[in-house]
Design a protein around this motif. Structure first.
Motif, mmCIF file in Angstrom:
data_model
loop_
_atom_site.group_PDB
_atom_site.id
_atom_site.type_symbol
_atom_site.label_atom_id
_atom_site.label_comp_id
_atom_site.label_asym_id
_atom_site.label_seq_id
_atom_site.Cartn_x
_atom_site.Cartn_y
_atom_site.Cartn_z
ATOM 1 N N MET A 1 0.631 -1.323 -0.011
ATOM 2 C CA MET A 1 -0.400 0.339 -0.395
ATOM 3 C C MET A 1 0.581 1.640 -0.399
ATOM 4 O O MET A 1 1.841 1.394 0.908
ATOM 5 N N ALA A 2 0.719 1.902 -1.503
ATOM 6 C CA ALA A 2 1.236 2.951 -1.253
ATOM 7 C C ALA A 2 0.094 4.269 -2.054
ATOM 8 O O ALA A 2 -0.041 4.133 -2.603
ATOM 9 N N ASN A 3 0.896 5.254 -2.128
ATOM 10 C CA ASN A 3 0.197 6.585 -2.681
ATOM 11 C C ASN A 3 0.651 6.327 -4.554
ATOM 12 O O ASN A 3 1.858 7.115 -5.363
ATOM 13 N N PHE A 4 0.903 5.141 -5.148
ATOM 14 C CA PHE A 4 0.867 4.499 -6.538
ATOM 15 C C PHE A 4 -0.210 5.604 -7.214
ATOM 16 O O PHE A 4 -1.471 5.620 -6.867
ATOM 17 N N ASP A 5 0.269 5.954 -8.391
ATOM 18 C CA ASP A 5 -0.150 7.335 -9.724
ATOM 19 C C ASP A 5 -0.555 6.436 -10.720
ATOM 20 O O ASP A 5 0.389 6.689 -11.163
ATOM 21 N N PRO A 6 -1.571 5.301 -11.107
ATOM 22 C CA PRO A 6 -1.060 4.163 -12.808
ATOM 23 C C PRO A 6 -1.323 5.731 -13.561
ATOM 24 O O PRO A 6 -1.283 5.954 -14.872
ATOM 25 N N SER A 7 -2.201 7.041 -13.267
ATOM 26 C CA SER A 7 -2.290 8.019 -14.543
ATOM 27 C C SER A 7 -0.666 8.633 -14.954
ATOM 28 O O SER A 7 -1.357 9.128 -16.157
ATOM 29 N N HIS A 8 -0.109 8.334 -14.262
ATOM 30 C CA HIS A 8 1.676 8.548 -14.782
ATOM 31 C C HIS A 8 1.589 8.938 -16.437
ATOM 32 O O HIS A 8 2.670 9.531 -17.051
ATOM 33 N N SER A 9 1.903 7.851 -16.190
ATOM 34 C CA SER A 9 2.316 6.593 -17.850
ATOM 35 C C SER A 9 1.337 5.879 -18.108
ATOM 36 O O SER A 9 0.885 5.091 -17.702
ATOM 37 N N LYS A 10 0.990 6.570 -19.856
ATOM 38 C CA LYS A 10 0.604 4.682 -20.579
ATOM 39 C C LYS A 10 1.129 3.333 -20.490
ATOM 40 O O LYS A 10 -0.019 1.997 -20.215
ATOM 41 N N ASP A 11 2.116 3.113 -19.320
ATOM 42 C CA ASP A 11 2.304 1.573 -19.207
ATOM 43 C C ASP A 11 2.182 0.887 -18.195
ATOM 44 O O ASP A 11 2.416 0.092 -17.752
ATOM 45 N N SER A 12 1.482 2.782 -17.301
ATOM 46 C CA SER A 12 1.846 1.619 -15.447
ATOM 47 C C SER A 12 -0.256 1.470 -15.304
ATOM 48 O O SER A 12 -1.380 2.216 -16.351
ATOM 49 N N THR A 13 -0.419 0.558 -15.331
ATOM 50 C CA THR A 13 -1.987 -0.615 -15.255
ATOM 51 C C THR A 13 -2.245 -0.896 -13.907
ATOM 52 O O THR A 13 -1.315 -1.719 -13.307
ATOM 53 N N VAL A 14 -3.259 -0.919 -14.114
ATOM 54 C CA VAL A 14 -3.474 -2.099 -12.740
ATOM 55 C C VAL A 14 -4.627 -3.579 -13.660
ATOM 56 O O VAL A 14 -5.522 -2.647 -13.787
ATOM 57 N N GLN A 15 -4.509 -4.145 -13.379
ATOM 58 C CA GLN A 15 -4.869 -5.222 -13.927
ATOM 59 C C GLN A 15 -5.266 -6.820 -13.098
ATOM 60 O O GLN A 15 -4.713 -6.401 -11.582
ATOM 61 N N TYR A 16 -6.935 -7.415 -13.409
ATOM 62 C CA TYR A 16 -7.130 -8.610 -13.376
ATOM 63 C C TYR A 16 -7.583 -9.288 -14.061
ATOM 64 O O TYR A 16 -8.101 -9.086 -14.796
ATOM 65 N N LEU A 17 -7.075 -11.052 -12.697
ATOM 66 C CA LEU A 17 -8.041 -12.325 -13.928
ATOM 67 C C LEU A 17 -8.273 -12.922 -12.796
ATOM 68 O O LEU A 17 -7.943 -13.242 -11.434
ATOM 69 N N ASP A 18 -9.663 -13.522 -13.280
ATOM 70 C CA ASP A 18 -10.681 -14.473 -12.438
ATOM 71 C C ASP A 18 -10.610 -16.371 -13.368
ATOM 72 O O ASP A 18 -10.970 -15.617 -14.038
ATOM 73 N N ASN A 19 -9.935 -16.267 -12.974
ATOM 74 C CA ASN A 19 -9.781 -18.205 -13.535
ATOM 75 C C ASN A 19 -10.563 -19.197 -12.582
ATOM 76 O O ASN A 19 -11.401 -19.973 -13.068
ATOM 77 N N GLY A 20 -12.187 -18.588 -12.075
ATOM 78 C CA GLY A 20 -13.112 -19.400 -11.040
ATOM 79 C C GLY A 20 -12.280 -20.432 -10.122
ATOM 80 O O GLY A 20 -12.636 -20.213 -8.476
ATOM 81 N N GLU A 21 -10.496 -19.852 -10.079
ATOM 82 C CA GLU A 21 -9.724 -20.650 -8.984
ATOM 83 C C GLU A 21 -9.262 -19.890 -7.754
ATOM 84 O O GLU A 21 -8.595 -20.370 -6.971
ATOM 85 N N VAL A 22 -8.410 -18.610 -8.491
ATOM 86 C CA VAL A 22 -7.735 -18.158 -8.505
ATOM 87 C C VAL A 22 -8.078 -16.563 -8.176
ATOM 88 O O VAL A 22 -8.229 -16.491 -9.871
ATOM 89 N N PHE A 23 -8.013 -15.812 -7.904
ATOM 90 C CA PHE A 23 -8.028 -14.107 -8.262
ATOM 91 C C PHE A 23 -7.288 -13.555 -8.179
ATOM 92 O O PHE A 23 -6.943 -13.507 -7.092
ATOM 93 N N VAL A 24 -6.701 -12.686 -9.057
ATOM 94 C CA VAL A 24 -5.159 -11.667 -9.325
ATOM 95 C C VAL A 24 -5.460 -10.612 -9.659
ATOM 96 O O VAL A 24 -5.915 -10.583 -10.463
ATOM 97 N N VAL A 25 -3.724 -10.002 -8.692
ATOM 98 C CA VAL A 25 -5.019 -7.953 -9.401
ATOM 99 C C VAL A 25 -3.229 -8.195 -9.449
ATOM 100 O O VAL A 25 -2.130 -8.387 -8.736
ATOM 101 N N GLN A 26 -2.310 -7.127 -10.941
ATOM 102 C CA GLN A 26 -1.536 -6.840 -10.798
ATOM 103 C C GLN A 26 -1.394 -5.146 -10.999
ATOM 104 O O GLN A 26 -2.170 -4.865 -11.740
ATOM 105 N N TRP A 27 -0.336 -4.761 -9.638
ATOM 106 C CA TRP A 27 -0.454 -3.390 -10.461
ATOM 107 C C TRP A 27 1.860 -3.239 -11.138
ATOM 108 O O TRP A 27 2.423 -3.563 -11.061
ATOM 109 N N GLU A 28 1.126 -3.103 -11.713
ATOM 110 C CA GLU A 28 2.351 -3.288 -13.730
ATOM 111 C C GLU A 28 3.148 -1.790 -13.667
ATOM 112 O O GLU A 28 2.062 -0.513 -13.845
ATOM 113 N N ARG A 29 4.072 -1.371 -14.109
ATOM 114 C CA ARG A 29 4.715 -0.463 -13.378
ATOM 115 C C ARG A 29 4.334 1.270 -13.051
ATOM 116 O O ARG A 29 4.080 2.091 -13.581
#
Length: 362
Positions: free
Chosen positions: A53-81
């Protein structure tokens, strides 16, 4: 001022978190997942799963994203760049949190360009770990009709910041909780959990420290379950009366069976005599029963009038107060205002009070 964008996401499976099954979670750009049902201004304080937990700002760059994936067995959230405002030149952070159907949680860190101690928490809290809390609605002194929301944190897991480095990972395995027991027997006899009590009125097993804390106290579950056993509840719920009609094979017939060598006429006449005698007795008993019933009704009516007069004339007498005290034991009792060991009230100060901004899908 630091702020956090969030997005509410429905899970494809029920995720067990401190014994509570979550159907939805809230993903925050600030490096954490909010697990509460009610969105409030202090998301960063309680009810979170935070890989970093920190003051991350994904709007700084187009390369910065927050994505998630749900396959029914595991839910993954990725804070990338994602980057920190004012420290963009230090580099980008990439990490993820995985929530497994079994309740297991893993934090994985790929890129941590800056020591966590150097991030600073002046603009936004910096945390890693888990926390859960319960919320209480209580009337305010300014407006009795209104309600004030108070948050109490009852458990927290903190991960050492020194463990968070490049290509590192942390696994958190949940321990059994009282809430998973669905019967009194399992609740009180299981050797996998301790400190559990069974609240029969709620049909719930708990140690009193979970998100149902207010309901547990409202229904006086602590008092009900004190020194109680499952046999006590079984006797309370059991039905001891019988609605089965008695068998008639041993009943004495109204017309006695005639024995001997009498003629058919004599048997008929004898039977008629018995029947007539019984009818006469029945009428006499009927009149007596009516008179007794009227007398009983008059006596009860007189007693009720005397009690009503007594209550009206002596409103503070012992009998009315005794009735009130006995009735109050069945009413929900608000005993939550007195703080008990095991949890602390969360006070929103500084950046904890900053507003949360609802965002679109990640």
């Amino acid at each position: 001022r630091g702020s956090t964008d969030t997005s509410r996401v429905a899970l494809s499976f029920d995720f067990p978190f401190y014994g509570h099954y979550l159907k939805q979670i809230t993903i925050a750009t600030g490096g954490f997942i909010f697990t509460g049902d009610v969105t409030h201004r202090m998301l960063t304080t309680t009810q979170y799963i935070a890989p970093l937990m920190a003051n991350f700002d994904p709007s700084h760059s187009k390369d910065s994203t927050v994505q998630y994936l749900d396959n029914g067995e595991v839910f993954v959230v990725q804070w990338e760049r994602v980057r920190l405002p004012g420290k963009e030149s230090e580099g980008a952070f990439t990490f993820q949190a995985a929530l497994y159907k079994t309740g297991r949680i893993t934090f994985s860190y790929r890129d941590i360009p800056l020591s966590i101690d150097e991030i600073g928490s002046a603009e936004h809290p910096v945390k890693a770990g888990l926390s859960d809390a319960f919320l209480v609605m209580s009337p305010t002194s300014q407006s009795p009709d209104g309600a004030q929301q108070t948050i109490y944190e009852y458990h927290r897991v903190e991960i050492s910041m020194t463990k968070i480095t490049n290509l590192s990972a942390v696994e958190l395995t949940p321990l059994p909780t009282c809430l998973q027991h669905d019967s009194c027997e399992h609740c009180l006899s299981s050797n996998r959990t301790s400190g559990c009590s069974w609240c029969n009125v709620l049909q719930r097993c708990s140690d009193g420290m979970d998100r149902h804390r207010q309901e547990w106290l409202d229904y006086s579950c602590s008092e009900e379950s004190k020194d109680a056993t499952c046999d006590d509840y079984f006797r309370e719920d059991g039905f001891t009366g019988s609605s089965v009609a008695p068998e008639t094979e041993h009943m004495t017939p109204l017309i006695p069976e005639q024995r001997g060598c009498k003629s058919d006429d004599q048997i008929f006449m004898s039977g008629s005599d018995v029947k007539t005698e019984s009818s006469t007795k029945s009428k006499g008993l009927s009149h007596t029963g009516i008179i007794a019933g009227i007398a009983t009704a008059l006596f009860l009516l007189l007693a009720l009038i005397l009690v009503a007069v007594c209550i009206h004339c002596y409103p503070t007498g012992s009998s009315p107060l005794c009735l009130i005290q006995r009735r109050k034991s069945y009413w929900p009792s608000m005993k939550f205002q007195q703080q008990l060991p095991g949890y602390t009230e969360v006070e929103g100060e500084g950046h904890e009070k900053y507003s949360i901004v609802e965002a679109g899908p990640c």
